[in-house]
Scaffold this active site. Structure first.
Site, short mmCIF file in Angstrom:
data_model
loop_
_atom_site.label_atom_id
_atom_site.label_comp_id
_atom_site.label_asym_id
_atom_site.label_seq_id
_atom_site.Cartn_x
_atom_site.Cartn_y
_atom_site.Cartn_z
N CYS A 20 15.81 3.14 77.05
CA CYS A 20 16.82 2.37 77.86
C CYS A 20 18.29 2.57 77.02
O CYS A 20 18.45 3.20 76.06
CB CYS A 20 16.35 1.02 77.83
SG CYS A 20 16.55 0.09 76.12
N HIS A 82 16.93 -6.13 69.00
CA HIS A 82 16.30 -7.36 69.56
C HIS A 82 17.13 -8.59 69.38
O HIS A 82 16.86 -9.34 69.94
CB HIS A 82 14.91 -7.32 68.86
CG HIS A 82 14.10 -6.14 68.97
ND1 HIS A 82 14.46 -5.26 67.81
CD2 HIS A 82 13.22 -5.58 69.82
CE1 HIS A 82 13.37 -4.10 68.07
NE2 HIS A 82 13.05 -4.23 69.38
N CYS A 104 21.22 -5.42 71.85
CA CYS A 104 21.52 -5.15 73.12
C CYS A 104 22.40 -6.06 73.88
O CYS A 104 22.10 -7.14 73.82
CB CYS A 104 20.18 -4.86 73.81
SG CYS A 104 20.54 -4.18 75.48
N HIS A 132 7.80 -12.71 68.32
CA HIS A 132 8.63 -11.60 68.58
C HIS A 132 9.97 -11.79 68.04
O HIS A 132 10.58 -12.88 68.35
CB HIS A 132 8.61 -11.41 70.10
CG HIS A 132 9.14 -9.94 70.35
ND1 HIS A 132 10.49 -9.68 70.60
CD2 HIS A 132 8.44 -8.72 70.58
CE1 HIS A 132 10.67 -8.41 70.98
NE2 HIS A 132 9.56 -7.71 70.87
N GLU A 134 12.92 -10.70 69.34
CA GLU A 134 13.78 -11.17 70.19
C GLU A 134 13.82 -12.71 70.34
O GLU A 134 14.89 -13.25 70.92
CB GLU A 134 13.81 -10.48 71.45
CG GLU A 134 14.70 -10.83 72.57
CD GLU A 134 14.54 -10.06 73.98
OE1 GLU A 134 13.74 -9.05 74.03
OE2 GLU A 134 14.77 -10.86 74.95
N THR A 172 13.42 -10.23 77.20
CA THR A 172 13.83 -9.04 78.23
C THR A 172 12.72 -8.27 78.63
O THR A 172 12.89 -7.42 79.58
CB THR A 172 14.86 -8.55 77.72
OG1 THR A 172 14.68 -7.93 76.55
CG2 THR A 172 16.10 -9.17 77.85
N CYS A 202 14.95 -7.17 81.71
CA CYS A 202 16.13 -6.43 82.27
C CYS A 202 15.74 -5.28 83.06
O CYS A 202 14.62 -4.96 83.29
CB CYS A 202 16.70 -5.78 80.71
SG CYS A 202 15.59 -4.47 80.18
N ASN A 232 7.25 -3.84 75.47
CA ASN A 232 7.52 -3.51 76.46
C ASN A 232 6.37 -2.33 76.80
O ASN A 232 5.87 -2.12 78.09
CB ASN A 232 8.94 -3.04 77.02
CG ASN A 232 9.29 -1.69 76.22
OD1 ASN A 232 8.98 -0.63 76.91
ND2 ASN A 232 9.78 -1.85 75.00
O1 10G Z 1 9.55 -4.14 73.58
P1 10G Z 1 9.97 -4.95 72.59
O2 10G Z 1 10.95 -5.88 72.63
O3 10G Z 1 8.95 -5.06 71.30
O4 10G Z 1 11.03 -3.71 71.70
P2 10G Z 1 11.21 -2.16 71.67
O5 10G Z 1 11.96 -1.79 70.50
O6 10G Z 1 9.63 -1.41 71.76
O7 10G Z 1 11.89 -1.58 73.16
C1 10G Z 1 13.18 -1.83 73.38
C2 10G Z 1 13.46 -3.32 73.41
C3 10G Z 1 14.18 -4.13 72.77
C4 10G Z 1 15.23 -3.63 71.85
C5 10G Z 1 14.08 -5.44 73.02
S1 10G Z 1 15.46 -6.12 73.83
FE1 SF4 Z 2 16.63 -1.87 76.39
FE2 SF4 Z 2 16.55 -3.94 78.22
FE3 SF4 Z 2 16.03 -4.38 75.67
FE4 SF4 Z 2 18.37 -4.08 76.48
S1 SF4 Z 2 17.28 -5.59 76.99
S2 SF4 Z 2 17.35 -3.07 74.56
S3 SF4 Z 2 18.16 -2.24 77.73
S4 SF4 Z 2 14.79 -3.20 76.97
#
Ligand code: 10G
Ligand code: SF4
Length: 341
Positions: A20, A82, A104, A132, A134, A172, A202, A232
């Site tokens: 993303c 995060h 982000c 977590h 975040e 998110t 998001c 995610n």
């Molecule tokens: O899905 P999570 O929050 O565990 O994180 P990730 O690092 O696997 O994916 C990107 C998502 C974020 C940075 C959280 S906003």
């Molecule tokens: Fe990616 Fe969404 Fe996390 Fe931003 S909020 S880092 S766009 S998953």
């Protein structure tokens, strides 16, 4: 190439998948910091939750630590995508650390919502997973006003001061469907519950779930590339199963594919979490091709075209050195759904 025979082996490849805009920016920030300042560059927590990304950056000189007290006084540290709480910013300042905040911008948006509703003295119900990073960061913005709601069943335990002054916010990267169920149950208990000003889950999370939902009903097995601590990515396995995939597995790497998963299968779905580089998906497709699944059909439900500029502190230093890219420069541009999600 598209399959014609009903029993022909094929792969349905989800799009959007993988990186993303927030992950792209955070990973490039560490890469640019290494290039510009030289190793070591400290990173608090995993910059994104992906083993391969962390291993690759470590080989290039990034040093991943759990807390700022592991960073030498005055050194440079990157905060992960995060997000971090104000207490972490304060701890870094107390050690005179030079910080690069790769949070982000879509997480920062949720932090700002939390601060605003707390200053209006709302009880804030933060739907998300305890522990977590975040959630720790967002909850840390207003610990006296925020309580975490982990799941629909958690709703029964929520206690608020004034049922007419309650708002929900969220992590998110949650399952959209499960979150809506949690909200439904919260609203049963608190009919005046306010919604967030805009979606906290998001665009990238939503788009990846919509894509996997579309292909899952046709799949004997859905393979999700992503690490075990990637919220995610783990959600994508659950969403695939809920949407009708007969089986779904999360893997970090192609080598983890168990040939038994493919026994008797004709259609294999493939997707990847928001923290997963495309090279890992390519390896999976190669391995599936070796197993007779060389026919790959993309199932696209949105196109994405969003990019974020690099963290402010890094941009300023790059600019001073005459080498500032206005935005991250690698890979296809991402974001913006073309279908409602
Ligand atoms: O899905 P999570 O929050 O565990 O994180 P990730 O690092 O696997 O994916 C990107 C998502 C974020 C940075 C959280 S906003
Ligand atoms: Fe990616 Fe969404 Fe996390 Fe931003 S909020 S880092 S766009 S998953």
């Amino acid at each position: 190439m598209t399959s014609t025979l009903p029993d022909a082996k094929r792969v349905l490849l989800a799009a959007p998948r993988g990186y993303c805009a927030g992950v792209d920016r955070a990973v490039i920030a560490v890469e640019k910091a290494l290039e510009h300042y030289g190793a070591p560059v400290y990173v608090r927590k995993e910059i994104v939750h992906n083993k391969y990304v962390v291993e690759t950056l470590s080989e290039r000189g990034a040093v991943f630590v759990d807390e700022t007290d592991e960073v030498p006084e005055g050194a440079r540290v990157v905060f992960s995508a995060h997000g971090v709480s104000p207490a972490v910013h304060a701890a870094a300042a107390a050690r005179s650390l030079q910080t690069i905040d790769a949070t982000c911008p879509l997480v920062t948006k949720v932090h700002k919502e939390a601060v605003r509703f707390a200053s209006d003295d709302f009880d804030i119900l933060l739907i998300g997973h305890d522990g977590h990073e975040e959630v720790e960061g967002t909850a840390g913005e207003a610990p006296d006003h925020i309580q975490v709601v982990n799941s629909p069943d958690d709703v029964d335990h929520v206690v608020v001061r004034d049922p007419d002054k309650v708002v929900w916010l969220s992590q998110t990267t949650l399952s959209v469907d499960e979150t809506m169920e949690t909200v439904r149950r919260l609203r049963e208990r608190f009919p005046s519950l306010q919604d967030p000003p805009s979606d906290d889950i998001c665009y990238a999370t939503q788009n990846r779930q919509v894509a996997v939902k579309k292909l899952a009903p046709s799949c004997d097995v859905v393979i999700v590339v992503g690490s075990a601590n990637s919220s995610n990515s783990v959600r994508l396995v659950e969403v695939a199963l809920d949407a009708g995939a007969r089986a779904s597995y999360r893997i970090d790497r192609a080598a983890e594919i168990d040939p038994a998963w493919l026994d008797g299968a004709t259609t294999v779905g493939v997707t990847s979490g928001a923290s997963v580089p495309e090279i890992l998906v390519r390896d999976v497709l190669d391995r599936l091709a070796d197993a007779g699944f060389g026919d790959v059909e993309e199932v696209r439900t949105a196109t994405e075209d969003l990019m974020f500029s690099l963290p402010r502190e890094l941009r300023a230093d790059l600019k001073a050195a005459g080498q500032a890219p206005a935005r991250p420069t690698r890979g296809p541009r991402r974001a913006i759904a073309v279908e409602p999600v």
